[in-house]
Design a protein around this motif. Structure first.
Motif, PDB file in Angstrom:
ATOM      1  N   GLY A 147     -25.494  44.759  11.524  1.00 55.81           N
ATOM      2  CA  GLY A 147     -24.351  45.312  12.040  1.00 55.81           C
ATOM      3  C   GLY A 147     -24.699  46.256  13.228  1.00 55.81           C
ATOM      4  N   ALA A 148     -25.718  46.508  13.719  1.00 56.22           N
ATOM      5  CA  ALA A 148     -25.863  47.618  14.540  1.00 56.22           C
ATOM      6  C   ALA A 148     -25.861  47.219  16.026  1.00 56.22           C
ATOM      7  N   ALA A 149     -25.588  47.985  16.972  1.00 57.07           N
ATOM      8  CA  ALA A 149     -25.808  47.669  18.524  1.00 57.07           C
ATOM      9  C   ALA A 149     -27.046  47.004  18.620  1.00 57.07           C
ATOM     10  N   ILE A 150     -28.034  47.263  18.182  1.00 55.83           N
ATOM     11  CA  ILE A 150     -29.487  46.358  18.688  1.00 55.83           C
ATOM     12  C   ILE A 150     -29.526  44.936  18.049  1.00 55.83           C
ATOM     13  N   ASN A 151     -28.784  44.783  17.022  1.00 54.77           N
ATOM     14  CA  ASN A 151     -28.794  43.455  16.575  1.00 54.77           C
ATOM     15  C   ASN A 151     -27.724  42.845  17.288  1.00 54.77           C
ATOM     16  N   PHE A 174     -27.040  42.956  20.776  1.00 56.21           N
ATOM     17  CA  PHE A 174     -27.618  42.998  21.873  1.00 56.21           C
ATOM     18  C   PHE A 174     -28.684  41.978  22.020  1.00 56.21           C
ATOM     19  N   CYS A 175     -29.517  41.994  20.822  1.00 52.39           N
ATOM     20  CA  CYS A 175     -30.687  41.168  20.664  1.00 52.39           C
ATOM     21  C   CYS A 175     -30.196  39.681  20.430  1.00 52.39           C
ATOM     22  N   ARG A 176     -29.181  39.554  19.657  1.00 52.80           N
ATOM     23  CA  ARG A 176     -28.664  38.332  19.464  1.00 52.80           C
ATOM     24  C   ARG A 176     -28.008  37.829  20.749  1.00 52.80           C
ATOM     25  N   GLN A 177     -27.407  38.588  21.700  1.00 51.68           N
ATOM     26  CA  GLN A 177     -26.881  38.185  22.900  1.00 51.68           C
ATOM     27  C   GLN A 177     -27.924  37.492  23.920  1.00 51.68           C
ATOM     28  N   HIS A 178     -29.029  38.294  23.968  1.00 56.09           N
ATOM     29  CA  HIS A 178     -29.958  37.929  24.846  1.00 56.09           C
ATOM     30  C   HIS A 178     -31.216  37.170  24.147  1.00 56.09           C
ATOM     31  N   ASP A 179     -30.988  36.446  22.998  1.00 55.73           N
ATOM     32  CA  ASP A 179     -31.985  35.852  22.180  1.00 55.73           C
ATOM     33  C   ASP A 179     -33.360  36.326  22.032  1.00 55.73           C
ATOM     34  N   GLY A 191     -25.730  56.194  30.835  1.00 54.85           N
ATOM     35  CA  GLY A 191     -25.192  57.265  30.199  1.00 54.85           C
ATOM     36  C   GLY A 191     -25.547  56.756  28.293  1.00 54.85           C
ATOM     37  N   LEU A 192     -26.576  55.895  28.117  1.00 54.09           N
ATOM     38  CA  LEU A 192     -26.822  55.517  26.681  1.00 54.09           C
ATOM     39  C   LEU A 192     -27.577  56.863  26.113  1.00 54.09           C
ATOM     40  N   ARG A 193     -27.426  57.322  24.755  1.00 54.89           N
ATOM     41  CA  ARG A 193     -28.084  58.010  24.002  1.00 54.89           C
ATOM     42  C   ARG A 193     -27.969  57.645  22.475  1.00 54.89           C
ATOM     43  N   LEU A 194     -28.363  56.182  22.306  1.00 57.63           N
ATOM     44  CA  LEU A 194     -28.310  55.636  21.130  1.00 57.63           C
ATOM     45  C   LEU A 194     -29.536  55.586  20.306  1.00 57.63           C
ATOM     46  N   GLY A 195     -30.619  55.282  21.208  1.00 63.28           N
ATOM     47  CA  GLY A 195     -31.824  54.670  20.688  1.00 63.28           C
ATOM     48  C   GLY A 195     -31.865  53.153  20.269  1.00 63.28           C
ATOM     49  N   GLU A 196     -32.681  53.001  19.218  1.00 68.06           N
ATOM     50  CA  GLU A 196     -32.796  51.636  18.594  1.00 68.06           C
ATOM     51  C   GLU A 196     -33.439  50.734  19.556  1.00 68.06           C
ATOM     52  N   GLY A 197     -33.641  50.941  20.754  1.00 70.35           N
ATOM     53  CA  GLY A 197     -34.238  50.107  21.709  1.00 70.35           C
ATOM     54  C   GLY A 197     -33.006  49.478  22.537  1.00 70.35           C
ATOM     55  N   THR A 198     -31.910  49.904  22.466  1.00 70.21           N
ATOM     56  CA  THR A 198     -30.680  49.265  23.085  1.00 70.21           C
ATOM     57  C   THR A 198     -30.947  49.209  24.558  1.00 70.21           C
ATOM     58  N   GLY A 199     -31.417  50.254  25.097  1.00 71.34           N
ATOM     59  CA  GLY A 199     -31.888  50.028  26.495  1.00 71.34           C
ATOM     60  C   GLY A 199     -32.595  48.948  27.098  1.00 71.34           C
ATOM     61  N   CYS A 200     -33.760  48.758  26.195  1.00 74.69           N
ATOM     62  CA  CYS A 200     -34.604  47.505  26.352  1.00 74.69           C
ATOM     63  C   CYS A 200     -33.864  46.330  26.433  1.00 74.69           C
ATOM     64  N   ALA A 201     -32.936  46.018  25.152  1.00 71.50           N
ATOM     65  CA  ALA A 201     -32.175  44.548  25.030  1.00 71.50           C
ATOM     66  C   ALA A 201     -31.308  44.664  26.271  1.00 71.50           C
ATOM     67  N   LEU A 202     -30.588  45.589  26.727  1.00 64.01           N
ATOM     68  CA  LEU A 202     -29.715  45.523  27.789  1.00 64.01           C
ATOM     69  C   LEU A 202     -30.498  45.149  29.139  1.00 64.01           C
ATOM     70  N   ALA A 203     -31.424  45.626  29.255  1.00 64.28           N
ATOM     71  CA  ALA A 203     -32.328  45.430  30.526  1.00 64.28           C
ATOM     72  C   ALA A 203     -33.035  44.346  30.879  1.00 64.28           C
ATOM     73  N   TYR A 204     -33.340  43.518  29.530  1.00 63.27           N
ATOM     74  CA  TYR A 204     -34.208  42.281  29.333  1.00 63.27           C
ATOM     75  C   TYR A 204     -33.577  41.394  30.496  1.00 63.27           C
ATOM     76  N   PRO A 205     -32.360  41.032  30.600  1.00 60.44           N
ATOM     77  CA  PRO A 205     -31.812  40.144  31.739  1.00 60.44           C
ATOM     78  C   PRO A 205     -32.333  40.372  33.046  1.00 60.44           C
ATOM     79  N   LEU A 206     -32.346  41.665  33.470  1.00 61.06           N
ATOM     80  CA  LEU A 206     -33.295  41.962  34.794  1.00 61.06           C
ATOM     81  C   LEU A 206     -34.438  41.446  34.718  1.00 61.06           C
ATOM     82  N   LEU A 207     -35.272  41.560  33.820  1.00 64.87           N
ATOM     83  CA  LEU A 207     -36.662  40.871  33.744  1.00 64.87           C
ATOM     84  C   LEU A 207     -36.522  39.531  34.003  1.00 64.87           C
ATOM     85  N   GLN A 208     -35.478  38.701  33.251  1.00 70.54           N
ATOM     86  CA  GLN A 208     -35.443  37.478  33.589  1.00 70.54           C
ATOM     87  C   GLN A 208     -35.154  36.996  34.928  1.00 70.54           C
TER      88      GLN A 208
END
Length: 334
Positions: free
Chosen positions: A79-83, A85-90, A296-313
């Motif tokens: 139920g968390a944000a990181i869940n 975003f990780c589901r969204q980007h596999d 402007g994120l300040r949540l942690g959890e690795g959320t920035g990594c999950a959101l930026a991963y499509p840029l690596l792709q």
């Protein structure tokens, strides 16, 4: 040699030189790390390390310590944000108990790397023993070796731990030789009075330190179990030739610890975003790091990594699939 081949390939795509901006730098970094001009991203993973901090009991956080274990259960329930975003980007998501002050029931999909029931308060003494600090580095390393053996070559790290911005702020101050006041932020949302108290407590803790300022001693004295496990994980990820996605303030301080142990980790690091937590912009500048996102994120959890991963792709996709001037029979700049 691979760097010249990559640069040539990027520069000769059907575009003006540098027209894809930071995405070109990202493609170069990925190709360099993976050692090929046609890189592929395999089995992306994000590992969230959770632990409690004794310093949280000194009035430095807006939230009670039990939120750490409550959020771990939220991660496990999906139920968390990181869940999301990780589901969204596999992206495969793993949750690690690095030292939460709670006995979780058996049968949960929770990886047990518990060092203790939270660190001690570092107000008047060390947060952990040198042996615990070494164990943190080992446990983080073990986690990465496992997923690397399964074929993962791109990995990010998140954290959860009430009080961990306090630990990170002091580590940043002592490892970067920066004024502590410039490293302390509002964390989970402190008001002005609470922020003043946080500054007072952390200044007192720093004044009580009487160690030798060795990197490992500082990490043990002011660190958190999750921060040090991330540092160990980053070191091994770099050694295994993986792309290391670095999240926000806490994860960047973990990276700072890893960098102080082995500066070579810099070659593998991709800084995914600039956190809104005070201190992160200064830390990124100190590290000469250019973040991919400013949300402007300040949540942690690795959320920035999950959101930026499509840029690596996207960086990999243009490097592999975009036509060159020659292949598309497009005239180059005179």
């Amino acid at each position: 040699m691979i760097d010249k081949e990559l640069k040539y390939k990027i520069d000769h795509k059907t575009k003006p030189l540098g027209a894809l901006g930071i995405l070109e730098d990202l493609a170069l970094r990925i190709g360099m790390v993976l050692g090929t001009t046609s890189p592929e991203l395999h089995l992306p993973h994000l590992i969230v390390f959770a632990a409690d901090h004794g310093i949280a009991l000194e009035g430095v956080s807006a939230y009670p310590q039990e939120v750490t274990r409550q959020m771990v259960l939220n991660f496990l329930a999906g139920g968390a944000a990181i869940n999301v975003f990780c589901r969204q980007h596999d992206i495969a998501l793993l949750i690690v108990d690095a030292g939460v002050n709670f006995d979780f029931e058996e049968g949960l999909k929770l990886i047990d790397s518990k060092i203790g029931m939270g660190t001690d308060s570092f107000l008047n003494g060390p947060a952990m023993s040198p042996e615990q600090a070494e164990l943190c580095l080992k446990y983080g390393s073990d986690m990465v070796n496992k997923v690397a053996d399964e074929g993962c070559n791109v990995i990010g790290f998140g954290e959860m731990g009430i009080g961990n911005t306090s630990s990170a702020a002091v580590l940043m101050s002592v490892l970067c030789d920066l004024p502590l006041v410039d490293c302390i932020g509002r964390g989970t949302g402190l008001n002005d009075e609470q922020l003043k108290e946080k500054q007072r407590v952390l200044e007192a803790a720093l004044n009580h330190y009487s160690g030798n300022y060795d990197v490992l001693d500082l990490m043990a004295h002011f660190g958190g179990f999750e921060i040090l496990q991330i540092a160990g994980a980053m070191l091994t990820a770099a050694q295994r030739g993986m792309i290391v996605m670095v999240d926000g303030f806490i994860a960047s301080v973990a990276y700072l610890c890893a960098f102080k142990i082995n500066p070579g980790v810099k070659n593998n690091a991709v800084f995914t975003h600039q956190s809104d937590e005070k201190g992160h912009s200064s830390l990124l500048a100190h590290l000469s790091a250019t973040p991919l996102l400013h949300l402007g994120l300040r949540l942690g959890e690795g959320t920035g990594c999950a959101l930026a991963y499509p840029l690596l792709q996207s960086a990999v996709a243009f490097l592999k699939e975009m036509a060159s001037f020659e292949s598309a029979a497009v005239s180059q700049k005179s």
